[in-house]
Design an enzyme around this catalytic site. Sequence first.
Site, short mmCIF file in Angstrom:
data_model
loop_
_atom_site.label_atom_id
_atom_site.label_comp_id
_atom_site.label_asym_id
_atom_site.label_seq_id
_atom_site.Cartn_x
_atom_site.Cartn_y
_atom_site.Cartn_z
N LYS A 1 -27.62 -14.96 1.95
CA LYS A 1 -29.04 -15.24 1.72
C LYS A 1 -29.25 -16.70 1.34
O LYS A 1 -30.23 -17.34 1.77
CB LYS A 1 -29.57 -14.30 0.63
CG LYS A 1 -29.61 -12.84 1.10
CD LYS A 1 -29.77 -11.89 -0.07
CE LYS A 1 -29.87 -10.45 0.40
NZ LYS A 1 -29.73 -9.47 -0.69
N GLY B 1 -33.62 -1.65 -1.30
CA GLY B 1 -34.12 -0.28 -1.17
C GLY B 1 -34.84 -0.08 0.15
O GLY B 1 -35.29 -1.04 0.79
N VAL C 1 -32.57 1.86 5.45
CA VAL C 1 -33.69 1.04 5.93
C VAL C 1 -34.31 1.66 7.19
O VAL C 1 -35.54 1.77 7.30
CB VAL C 1 -33.22 -0.41 6.21
CG1 VAL C 1 -34.39 -1.26 6.70
CG2 VAL C 1 -32.61 -1.03 4.95
N GLU D 1 -24.71 -2.66 -0.24
CA GLU D 1 -24.29 -2.72 1.16
C GLU D 1 -23.31 -1.58 1.44
O GLU D 1 -22.74 -1.00 0.51
CB GLU D 1 -23.60 -4.06 1.44
CG GLU D 1 -24.51 -5.26 1.28
CD GLU D 1 -25.71 -5.21 2.21
OE1 GLU D 1 -25.52 -5.16 3.44
OE2 GLU D 1 -26.85 -5.19 1.72
N ASP E 1 -23.06 -11.21 -0.16
CA ASP E 1 -24.43 -10.91 0.29
C ASP E 1 -25.39 -12.02 -0.16
O ASP E 1 -26.19 -12.53 0.62
CB ASP E 1 -24.85 -9.54 -0.27
CG ASP E 1 -26.29 -9.20 0.05
OD1 ASP E 1 -26.55 -8.71 1.16
OD2 ASP E 1 -27.17 -9.43 -0.81
N GLU F 1 -37.26 -11.62 8.09
CA GLU F 1 -37.81 -11.69 6.73
C GLU F 1 -37.05 -10.78 5.76
O GLU F 1 -36.77 -11.14 4.62
CB GLU F 1 -39.30 -11.28 6.74
CG GLU F 1 -39.99 -11.32 5.40
CD GLU F 1 -40.04 -12.72 4.80
OE1 GLU F 1 -40.75 -13.56 5.35
OE2 GLU F 1 -39.35 -12.97 3.79
N VAL G 1 -33.64 -11.62 3.46
CA VAL G 1 -33.57 -12.28 2.16
C VAL G 1 -34.55 -11.62 1.19
O VAL G 1 -35.75 -11.62 1.43
CB VAL G 1 -33.89 -13.79 2.25
CG1 VAL G 1 -33.73 -14.45 0.88
CG2 VAL G 1 -33.02 -14.47 3.28
P1 NDP Z 1 -26.94 2.19 6.13
O1 NDP Z 1 -25.48 2.14 6.02
O2 NDP Z 1 -27.71 3.08 5.21
O3 NDP Z 1 -27.37 2.58 7.63
C1 NDP Z 1 -26.71 2.07 8.76
C2 NDP Z 1 -27.19 2.80 9.99
O4 NDP Z 1 -26.59 2.21 11.13
C3 NDP Z 1 -26.83 4.30 10.04
O5 NDP Z 1 -27.89 5.04 10.57
C4 NDP Z 1 -25.61 4.34 10.98
O6 NDP Z 1 -25.50 5.53 11.74
C5 NDP Z 1 -25.98 3.21 11.92
N1 NDP Z 1 -24.80 2.72 12.59
C6 NDP Z 1 -23.63 2.31 12.04
N2 NDP Z 1 -22.76 1.94 12.99
C7 NDP Z 1 -23.40 2.12 14.17
C8 NDP Z 1 -23.02 1.95 15.52
N3 NDP Z 1 -21.80 1.50 15.85
N4 NDP Z 1 -23.93 2.23 16.49
C9 NDP Z 1 -25.15 2.70 16.17
N5 NDP Z 1 -25.57 2.88 14.90
C10 NDP Z 1 -24.70 2.61 13.91
O7 NDP Z 1 -27.45 0.67 5.98
P2 NDP Z 1 -28.81 0.13 5.36
O8 NDP Z 1 -29.95 0.82 5.99
O9 NDP Z 1 -28.72 0.10 3.88
O10 NDP Z 1 -28.76 -1.41 5.82
C11 NDP Z 1 -28.99 -1.78 7.15
C12 NDP Z 1 -29.14 -3.30 7.23
O11 NDP Z 1 -30.23 -3.72 6.42
C13 NDP Z 1 -27.92 -4.09 6.74
O12 NDP Z 1 -27.78 -5.25 7.53
C14 NDP Z 1 -28.30 -4.48 5.32
O13 NDP Z 1 -27.68 -5.66 4.89
C15 NDP Z 1 -29.79 -4.72 5.51
N6 NDP Z 1 -30.56 -4.62 4.28
C16 NDP Z 1 -30.44 -3.51 3.49
C17 NDP Z 1 -31.18 -3.40 2.34
C18 NDP Z 1 -31.06 -2.21 1.45
O14 NDP Z 1 -31.63 -2.26 0.33
N7 NDP Z 1 -30.35 -1.15 1.84
C19 NDP Z 1 -32.13 -4.45 1.95
C20 NDP Z 1 -32.20 -5.57 2.88
C21 NDP Z 1 -31.44 -5.63 3.98
P3 NDP Z 1 -25.22 6.96 11.07
O15 NDP Z 1 -26.52 7.34 10.44
O16 NDP Z 1 -24.83 7.83 12.20
O17 NDP Z 1 -24.14 6.75 10.05
N1 HSE Z 2 -27.33 -5.04 -0.96
C1 HSE Z 2 -28.48 -5.88 -1.02
C2 HSE Z 2 -28.87 -6.10 -2.46
C3 HSE Z 2 -29.63 -5.27 -0.27
O1 HSE Z 2 -28.38 -5.37 -3.33
O2 HSE Z 2 -29.66 -7.00 -2.72
C4 HSE Z 2 -30.81 -6.19 -0.14
O3 HSE Z 2 -30.52 -7.27 0.70
#
Ligand code: NDP
Ligand code: HSE
Length: 445
Positions: free
Chosen positions: A219, A321, A29, A204, A215, A143, A146
């Site tokens: 939501k 995504g 994200v 996740e 998850d 936003e 969910v």
């Molecule tokens: P990722 O695991 O892809 O990315 C997590 C990021 O956080 C990485 O850049 C990681 O660093 C960083 N990070 C982890 N631990 C730490 C720390 N201690 N200090 C600083 N940075 C840290 O997660 P996503 O992007 O998939 O998801 C992020 C959030 O968005 C979650 O809460 C998820 O539930 C939510 N979300 C995700 C969706 C999806 O489709 N993926 C959809 C909707 C919500 P590094 O790069 O160094 O590993």
């Molecule tokens: N892991 C979550 C899903 C990301 O699959 O719906 C979006 O919140």
Amino acid sequence: MSTAVPTSPKAGKGAGAEVGIALLGYGTVGQAVYRLLTENTEDFTHRIGGPVAVRGVAVSDASKPREGVDPSLLTEDAHALIARDDVDVVVEVIGGIDYPRELVLAALNNGKSVVTANKALVAAHSAELAEAADAAGVDLYFEAAVAAAIPVVGPLRRSLAGDKVKSVMGIVNGTTNFILDAMDSTGASYDDMLAEATRLGYAEADPTADVEGHDAASKAAILASLAFHTRVSYDDVYCEGISSITAEDIEAARTAGYVIKLLAVCERFTDDAGVEKVSARVHPTLVPRDHPLASVSKSFNAVFVEAEAAGRLMFYGNGAGGNPTASAVLGDLVGAARNKVHGGRAPGESTYANLPIAEFGDVRTRYHVDLHVEDRVGVLSEIASKFALNQISLSAVRQEEFNEGARLVVVTHEASENDLAATVDAVKQLPAVKSVNSVIRLEGE
Ligand code: NDP
Ligand code: HSE
């Protein structure tokens, strides 16, 4: 109790002022947020009323090679980044609960508005976060938490604020929908599809949260809280995932004209004593193949809202995504940044109704009970009598030859969870019943 009315909206910085952003997380994200924000700076300037500048990007390992980001922005010290005087809005896309809670509270207490995609955090700590935002007179937007790209938090918070929402039901987890859809449409295996959903960035960090329903339960808690003006937290949501759903369950559902979906169901209802209550639950559910939810494929999500005056509304779109989630994060970012420039606040938490949460045993729905039984005279009536004893009315019964006996499928009318559980216990004791293959709830008929 928090109210929807801001306590002390801060004055704006003034038209044309620069808004500093701290981006916490540069994963699926975070990368999409950063790219879309930096590729469209002029549009954001117009929409906000002043330019935005990313002050830093917090990651867990700043030495890791990364594409698309100025390396001088990377930091492992998220606390120092959010404490900077030139940061106005903090975007949290790290994930998890404890560490982001620390960061988000620090940001709010420091007068920064927060945009988060983190449903686990919001569903577990909404009261604390809302109080910190109210006390500081800043915004807390979520936003993207969910159904990713689908605007559903905003409509519940704002557009439906004048209506009485009766129910919110839908598919709110992209990963499990991706898996179930592929198992149903191509016969793909559960494990292969989970690996593919992870590769595509839907799952996740720990995909157990997806497949065990946690998850979706987070939501559901957020949706129920917004819909019913009542604080519903993660622990209030009944939760069953899809890990026990087999290829045989999916085949049996298909034969009977259904598809299996992981649904979140949030309802407001009046119990037998006349008390208005709310409930929220997540579980695998049989949906008739001609129901609109049955055609929600891949990682798409769909949310149905039923409100007293508006009637039925359906929200549909990309539920997971990088880009879809970034769309929602950036929409919130524009709102938070605009308020920083011009003053004012977004609507806060509204929990004034404070309705009691129903016991799960009192929740009512329909059931599809699949039994392996002896194939002899009188079995059907023995089983039907156990349902009757618990006042459960049957809507359909189907029998076919199966594995040196018979497969008997019983579909019920609406019954309570308590009555259904008592019936299944009684049925299991019957000598003619070899096993209970599955009990799956049924919605949408
Ligand atoms: P990722 O695991 O892809 O990315 C997590 C990021 O956080 C990485 O850049 C990681 O660093 C960083 N990070 C982890 N631990 C730490 C720390 N201690 N200090 C600083 N940075 C840290 O997660 P996503 O992007 O998939 O998801 C992020 C959030 O968005 C979650 O809460 C998820 O539930 C939510 N979300 C995700 C969706 C999806 O489709 N993926 C959809 C909707 C919500 P590094 O790069 O160094 O590993
Ligand atoms: N892991 C979550 C899903 C990301 O699959 O719906 C979006 O919140």
